[in-house]
Structures are given as C-alpha cells and as structure tokens.
Design an enzyme around this catalytic site. Sequence first.
Site: not given
Ligand SMILES: C[S@@+](CC[C@H](N)C(=O)[O-])C[C@H]1O[C@@H](n2cnc3c(N)ncnc32)[C@H](O)[C@@H]1O
Length: 274
Positions: A113, A131
Amino acid sequence: MNHEPAAHYDRVTAAWTLLLGEELHYGVFDDPATPLAEATARLTELMLEAARLAPGLALLDVGCGTGAPARRIARETGATVTGITTSAEGVARATALAEDAGLASELTFLQRDGMDNGFPDQSFDRVWALESSHLMRHRDRLIAECARVLAPGGRLVLCDIVLRRPLDLMEVRRLREPLALLRAVFGDARMEPLSEYRRLLEDAGLHVDSESDLTAATRPTFERWRQNADQHREQVTELLSAEDWQRFRDSCDVLASFWDDGTLGYGLIAGAKA
Ligand SMILES: C[S@@+](CC[C@H](N)C(=O)[O-])C[C@H]1O[C@@H](n2cnc3c(N)ncnc32)[C@H](O)[C@@H]1O
C-alpha cells in the site's frame, strides 16, 4: 460492487488494457489526432523528464498498474524499479510481463500500500506516482511515505486527475449521479487541487520545482476511450458485463463535461528532498 481500489483493479485490469491501453493512464496530446498509445507514452515521458533519472538509480513506482511505465523506465534510463500496487492481479501481470521483456532483474513488483509502503527510510533515489494518488484516501500519508523513503537529493514526481474548483455540499448533492457513475467505473477516488499536492509536498520537507497543468492536453483522452469501448464492446462485455461496458462509455461523457466546465483537470508536480 466493491469500489475498494485493490478489489476494483483486480476486477477491471484485463478490460482496462483494452479500453485504456497497455499504460493505464490518460494521454497527453500535442495534437488531438495523436493515437492514444503515443499520447499515454507522452505522459510517461513528461514524468521521466521531471524525474531526471540516470543509470543505476533506484525508483519506487507507487501504483504501478501492470508495469508498462516501469518497463519503459528500465529500458530507457537504466534505473532499477520497484513497483507497488494493492492489486494482486496487477503484481502478477507486471511480473509476467517483465519476465517476457527480459527485464526480470531490473524490475520487482510487490503487493503493498502506497500509504504504508514498509520500505526502510531513504531507500530510493526517486519515487513516482503516475495517476494512482487519487485512489489513496489519506493523501497526506501517501506523500509522507514517499518523502520518508527518498534519499537526500532524491525526487518525488506525481501526476494525477485534480480538482480545479471547490465543490460545496449542495453541488456534490446535485452531481450525485455522475459522481456515483465515476465511482462505479473507476473505483473509490477523491480528487484534490494541485495546490493541495504542493502543500503536502512542502509539508513533507520537499522543495517543489516543477508544476504543470495538463488539463487541455489530456482532454482528447475521453474520445479515444469511447472509440476503444466501441471497438472492444464484445470483449469488454465478456470480461466485465454489458452494464459495465455502458457505464464506462457514459463515464467518458461525464469526464469530458467535468473537464469542459472547469471542475476536473490534470496536473503534474515534482519536488526534491534537501
Ligand atoms: C490508474 S492506475 C495507474 C497504473 C500505472 N501507474 C500506469 O500508469 O500504468 C492506478 C494504480 O494504482 C494502484 N493503487 C490504488 N490504490 C493503491 C494503494 N493504496 N497503494 C498502491 N497502489 C494503489 C492500482 O492498483 C493501480 O495499479
């Protein structure tokens, strides 16, 4: 339906790749006719420019999706990347794709996380969140964690959807339906103004040296997503459901109207640790 980000991303990852592309984020369009894959790559390029990477540096990618940006970072800069996401599906896919690309020794993906990443203090030269921050409810903890694991002289780079004007309670009530639609499609998200990110970076002891408003440049993204939805209707319906397909398509119109009326937009911010 579970809107919690890990469960949400486990469910949508395969369909998202058809709708958004290999890089799970918005595009930056110099020209509205630019193909989506080029425009999403352009956003990653802006992050790379702000990150100022070099061979041998260690980068933490917070919210790494299926690792497309991480693979590019490793290939183009020679940096090593640790990608974290709360989605088990994301970790599995990113790991398999890194192996396929022959990048297994440069890339590591872990289920963690971003608000409590568990890494030692000062263990990375760069931290980036492409993002993903809008999905993390406690934005202050996310930024504090990013700053904690940065080595002195390191850089934090972040881009995301931002709030461009305050919404009072009356308006939130009036916008209940479109906001619920966005929540159903994109998961439990909360947007903050770019100025709030600046405040959080500064509170965490970082010196902000780069800030860009990418609202106009990201606007053609929604048209491309709509086209992808039409093109992959059958597959998306099979992977998710007919209702999910319709909701995704409708959400493109909702986002476009929020972009056009000045409610939401897109920003990038970077800062350095003394
Ligand atoms: C819109 S996607 C962007 C993915 C990547 N950065 C890209 O640009 O291809 C958002 C990402 O944030 C992750 N995410 C959401 N909440 C999170 C958290 N609390 N800690 C880590 N990752 C998280 C999701 O699982 C997903 O992989």
